[in-house]
Enzyme design. Structure first.
Site, PDB file in Angstrom:
ATOM      1  N   GLY A   1       0.694  -1.435   0.045  1.00 50.84           N
ATOM      2  CA  GLY A   1       0.100   0.101   0.073  1.00 50.84           C
ATOM      3  C   GLY A   1       0.820   1.183   0.034  1.00 50.84           C
ATOM      4  O   GLY A   1       0.862   1.755   0.990  1.00 50.84           O
ATOM      5  N   TYR A   2       1.587   1.409  -1.101  1.00 51.43           N
ATOM      6  CA  TYR A   2       2.291   2.811  -1.253  1.00 51.43           C
ATOM      7  C   TYR A   2       1.646   3.860  -2.061  1.00 51.43           C
ATOM      8  O   TYR A   2       1.051   4.933  -1.717  1.00 51.43           O
ATOM      9  CB  TYR A   2       3.678   2.365  -1.798  1.00 51.43           C
ATOM     10  CG  TYR A   2       4.761   1.993  -0.983  1.00 51.43           C
ATOM     11  CD1 TYR A   2       4.450   1.779   0.372  1.00 51.43           C
ATOM     12  CD2 TYR A   2       6.113   1.444  -1.388  1.00 51.43           C
ATOM     13  CE1 TYR A   2       5.468   1.084   1.221  1.00 51.43           C
ATOM     14  CE2 TYR A   2       6.869   1.010  -0.546  1.00 51.43           C
ATOM     15  CZ  TYR A   2       6.686   0.905   0.630  1.00 51.43           C
ATOM     16  OH  TYR A   2       7.725   0.196   1.493  1.00 51.43           O
ATOM     17  N   SER A   3       1.500   3.770  -3.539  1.00 55.37           N
ATOM     18  CA  SER A   3       1.155   4.391  -4.327  1.00 55.37           C
ATOM     19  C   SER A   3      -0.457   5.022  -4.150  1.00 55.37           C
ATOM     20  O   SER A   3      -1.273   4.317  -3.417  1.00 55.37           O
ATOM     21  CB  SER A   3       0.934   4.030  -5.912  1.00 55.37           C
ATOM     22  OG  SER A   3       2.062   3.625  -6.159  1.00 55.37           O
ATOM     23  N   SER A  60      -1.352  -3.912  -5.010  1.00 52.71           N
ATOM     24  CA  SER A  60      -0.965  -5.305  -5.685  1.00 52.71           C
ATOM     25  C   SER A  60      -1.289  -6.216  -4.542  1.00 52.71           C
ATOM     26  O   SER A  60      -0.926  -5.899  -3.180  1.00 52.71           O
ATOM     27  CB  SER A  60       0.439  -5.516  -6.029  1.00 52.71           C
ATOM     28  OG  SER A  60       0.738  -4.499  -6.859  1.00 52.71           O
ATOM     29  N   GLU A  72      17.051  -4.017  -2.244  1.00 50.45           N
ATOM     30  CA  GLU A  72      16.709  -4.449  -3.664  1.00 50.45           C
ATOM     31  C   GLU A  72      17.701  -4.163  -4.675  1.00 50.45           C
ATOM     32  O   GLU A  72      17.527  -4.368  -5.769  1.00 50.45           O
ATOM     33  CB  GLU A  72      15.435  -3.873  -3.982  1.00 50.45           C
ATOM     34  CG  GLU A  72      13.994  -4.785  -3.622  1.00 50.45           C
ATOM     35  CD  GLU A  72      14.300  -6.040  -4.568  1.00 50.45           C
ATOM     36  OE1 GLU A  72      13.868  -6.137  -5.422  1.00 50.45           O
ATOM     37  OE2 GLU A  72      14.784  -6.941  -3.880  1.00 50.45           O
ATOM     38  N   ASN A  78      12.226   5.753 -15.120  1.00 50.67           N
ATOM     39  CA  ASN A  78      13.630   5.974 -15.747  1.00 50.67           C
ATOM     40  C   ASN A  78      14.089   7.409 -15.811  1.00 50.67           C
ATOM     41  O   ASN A  78      15.409   7.692 -15.880  1.00 50.67           O
ATOM     42  CB  ASN A  78      13.553   5.231 -17.090  1.00 50.67           C
ATOM     43  CG  ASN A  78      13.659   3.484 -16.970  1.00 50.67           C
ATOM     44  OD1 ASN A  78      13.303   3.108 -16.002  1.00 50.67           O
ATOM     45  ND2 ASN A  78      13.725   2.846 -18.074  1.00 50.67           N
ATOM     46  N   GLU A  79      13.104   8.367 -15.705  1.00 54.49           N
ATOM     47  CA  GLU A  79      13.537   9.827 -15.765  1.00 54.49           C
ATOM     48  C   GLU A  79      14.136   9.995 -14.469  1.00 54.49           C
ATOM     49  O   GLU A  79      15.318  10.672 -14.493  1.00 54.49           O
ATOM     50  CB  GLU A  79      12.324  10.704 -15.962  1.00 54.49           C
ATOM     51  CG  GLU A  79      11.853  10.482 -17.589  1.00 54.49           C
ATOM     52  CD  GLU A  79      10.998   9.324 -17.936  1.00 54.49           C
ATOM     53  OE1 GLU A  79      10.448   8.617 -16.915  1.00 54.49           O
ATOM     54  OE2 GLU A  79      10.855   8.901 -18.922  1.00 54.49           O
TER      55      GLU A  79
END
Lengths: 387, 377
Positions: free
Chosen positions: A124-126, A158, A240, A370-371
């Site tokens: 539960g992050y975003s 997720s 990670e 990636n930015e």
């Protein structure tokens, strides 16, 4: 210089391969994400748990094996190559964070069950307005006696529809600067007030939007100190660094492409004989080797006790963008067959390459866009001033 | 020189855009795509009422005497709204060659019902060898009295599942070179021996696998002359490539517009993400890709309609548009982030449309070979 992996790591690789051959057979490897059920994954994870591989970096008393960094690395690379499940929110974020910051009670309650593959965690992050800028998250956690009361919305939660718990980041101080008002919680997904709405992704898998309406969580399930959550979230990323993007996932797609193209015969047209196809395959093979080298370099640094922050960013950027190039090239060299979907008559490898092309969209912005990672390479890596 | 649309074209564009935006929000488009036939009789009736199927045909056949540039203006809007319709199959790939190469009888027979939207057609060229080359054509047509008997299989035939007639490319003889011995037939789709099965394509555009088993076609239904069909196929392909390019320009336009809107409104780190240079560079590249695609396409169409040699320009258009459409959709996804990865988001439909368009009527590589051969050989 020595590019050879140590003997013990090579031996471990063979052991993993034998295990996969027995427990994650060819029939499962070639299934798409939509076809592999959560139950199949859980059953497999319990087998991993029996081998002590689910949380292999942890000490023995918590179900781990104290495996070395290179052993962990080769484990991830090998599992990812065969499309086998190996890392979950529970094993890669929850267990290591609890080891470092959890109370004794939290450790003994959760880690052995995670190590045994018995419980799973949603992430539960975003939130709708907190994506790349995660620290701006707004889901509120207000203290009420010995409980916090949660209210707000999470995006891309997720596993929320399956998991036993949620690893949740919430705002506990609305007045502090945004990074300094966040706390982490473990919330029982059976708690009243949580509503889950499915979001089906282009990758074929399911994620969720979750709505939190006066959900109560005991103070004892807050992780570490109040308002220190952002710090724990950020340090969890350190666990990670070697698994930021397994290059073997792309290698698997490349190998399948080569295998397919080698024998493909479309009514007499043999793509393998086509000079344009041959050049593209050769280019992809070269790119893949570059990706592998960048990945080895990051893993080697971690094994030497160094922190590869910009080097890991290179692995992720190069690997995810290579995956997009590879999958679009795959669909292209298959000509009109390349646009046929899973389940269509005449679809090559039952639409595997088209599906892979769709799934490859997400990794370039997911888990650190990636930015942002390019800024890290430029600023932290090359010493340019921050914009 | 005048690179602006004519007044009529501008009116056509505005009317098409208004119609599609009002009547066909993307959710409705998705519903049609996911329906059994992928076709809406109601949509076709509406666009017929707007006069679209008659656009490029002379008034004598019930058309409005427009040209391919007019059709491109329309196709761009169709692409922008992903409006499902057999317009290209019926009008561009079948109606135009009937007008150009058909006998008076064939024209009288086919063009009025095409122009009035009564008759839907599909162009059956590609086979198991999916390349757009003469050597790929193996479907056999054998002369038998005053008829031909067709045997073989066609793949990737758009709209064959709803077509009343098919324009079928067949091999009537060994003409020496692969280009020889090819003949086109106007085939009633209800003729016994024709079976149509649906493929599942990325664009959900109902491509079909069509088999022909002893299908009898009257000799009067040969389009052009026996054995001299390949130049007609090339003529059709030139227009097919450009129609696909025009639709893809519309696809790219929509992705660009919505990405710019999103970049203006999505706030992260306390500011619209469009204020970050990383996003600005993407938007600039996307805009350049879209404008390049539009003008390279219209230029090729203009040369074709002016009767100038246009082969190289058509190849360049497809090379550019195939690659640029992929880039634009990719950057659109990158700007939208997670929300664009959800299947419920409209970007998914555009992503898939672009993939099919990239491959349809020849990949960029196929056209690179054509162009290089023209320049070097």
């Amino acid at each position: 210089m020595d590019f050879q992996l140590p003997d013990n790591v090579e031996e471990f690789r063979s052991e993993i391969k034998e295990f996969i051959d027995a427990e994650w057979p060819e029939s499962l490897r070639n299934k798409s994400q939509t076809e592999i059920s959560y139950e199949e994954e859980r059953t497999f994870c319990k087998k991993l748990a029996k081998k002590g591989w689910l949380v292999m970096s942890l000490p023995e008393e918590y179900g781990g094996k104290r495996r070395s960094i290179l052993e962990q690395y080769i484990f991830q690379e090998t599992m990812a190559y065969y499309g086998a499940p190996y890392g979950t929110t529970a094993t890669t974020i929850v267990a290591p964070t609890l080891m470092r910051y959890g109370t004794d009670e939290q450790k003994s309650t959760f880690i052995p069950r995670i190590a045994a593959g018995e419980i799973d965690f949603a992430l539960g992050y975003s939130e709708p307005n907190a994506g790349t800028d995660l620290a701006s998250l707004q889901l509120r956690a207000e203290l009420d006696g010995d409980e916090y009361v949660l209210n707000g919305t999470k995006m891309f939660t997720s596993l929320a529809h399956k998991a036993d718990y949620c690893w949740l980041a919430a705002r506990t101080d609305t007045d502090a600067p945004k990074h300094k008002g966040i706390s982490l919680f473990i919330v029982d997904m059976k708690a009243p007030g949580i509503t889950t709405r499915p979001l089906w992704t282009m990758g074929g898998g399911r994620t969720n939007q979750t709505f939190w309406d006066n959900v109560r969580v005991p103070v004892s399930q807050r992780i570490g100190e109040e308002n220190q959550g952002w710090y724990y979230v950020a340090t969890a990323l350190d666990f990670e660094r070697i698994g930021v993007f397994p290059v073997s996932r792309v290698r698997r797609q490349f190998d399948r492409l080569v295998e397919y193209v080698r024998t493909a015969d479309f009514g007499g047209y043999r793509p393998a004989q086509d000079p344009d196809v041959r050049r593209r395959i050769a280019d992809l093979s070269t790119d893949l080797e570059v990706a592998q080298m960048l990945s080895y370099r990051a893993a080697w640094m971690v094994s030497q006790g160094q922190v590869p922050n910009y080097e890991a960013a290179m692995v992720k950027i190069f690997g995810t963008e290579l995956q997009q190039r590879l999958t679009h090239t795959a669909t292209q060299v298959l000509e009109l067959y390349g646009q046929l979907l899973e389940g269509s008559p005449h679809a090559p490898a039952n639409g595997y390459f088209e599906q892979a092309y769709e799934a490859a969209v997400m990794p370039t912005f997911g888990a650190g866009s990636n930015e942002i990672l390019r800024q890290i390479i430029a600023a932290r890596g090359m010493g340019l001033p921050r914009g | 020189m005048d690179l602006a649309l004519t007044e009529n074209q501008q009116m056509l564009k505005t009317a098409a855009r208004d119609f599609i935006e009002k009547e066909y929000p993307w959710q409705k488009v998705r519903d049609i795509q996911e329906s059994e036939t992928g076709f809406s009789q109601e949509t076709w009736r509406q666009v017929t009422k707007l006069g679209w199927p008659g656009l490029p045909f002379p008034e004598a056949y019930g058309g409005t005497a427009g040209d391919l540039l007019d059709a491109a203006v329309l196709l761009e809007e169709i692409g922008r709204g992903l409006l499902p319709s057999p317009f290209t199959s019926t009008v561009i790939l079948c109606g135009l060659p009937i007008l150009e190469f058909g006998t008076a009888e064939q024209r009288d027979d086919f063009l009025p019902p095409i122009a009035s939207g009564q008759r839907v057609m599909a162009f059956a060229l590609t086979e198991a060898d999916p390349r757009y080359e003469a050597s790929s054509v193996t479907l056999e047509a054998r002369r038998d009295g005053d008829a031909y008997v067709l045997n073989g299989r066609k793949l990737f035939v758009r709209d064959a599942n709803i077509a009343d007639h098919l324009l079928v490319v067949a091999r009537t003889g060994d003409g020496g070179a692969p280009e020889g011995g090819i003949t086109l037939f106007l085939v009633d789709a209800t003729t016994p021996g024709i079976e149509t099965a649906l493929l599942k394509s990325a664009a959900m555009d109902r491509q079909c696998d069509v088999t022909f088993a002893d299908v009898r076609v009257p000799a009067s239904r040969v389009l052009g002359k026996e054995g001299e069909g390949w130049p007609i196929v090339e003529w059709v392909l030139q227009r097919g490539v450009l129609a696909e390019c025009a639709e893809l320009v519309g696809v790219m336009q929509k992705v660009l517009e919505t990405s710019v809107e999103y970049a203006k409104n999505r706030v992260q780190f306390g500011r619209p993400i469009g204020s970050f240079q990383a996003i600005q560079f993407k938007v600039a590249d996307m805009a350049t890709d879209v404008d390049g695609a539009r003008f390279i396409t219209y230029h090729a169409i203009w040369r074709l309609t002016e009767g100038q040699p246009a082969g190289d320009d058509i190849a360049r258009a497809k090379i550019w548009v195939s690659d640029a459409s992929r880039r634009v959709v990719r950057e659109g996804h990158q700007i939208h982030g997670g929300i664009g990865f959800i299947k419920e988001h409209f970007l998914y439909l555009y992503f898939r449309r672009a993939k099919t368009g990239e491959l349809m009527f020849g990949t960029a590589d196929a056209h690179r070979r054509t162009l290089a051969a023209s320049l070097l050989d």
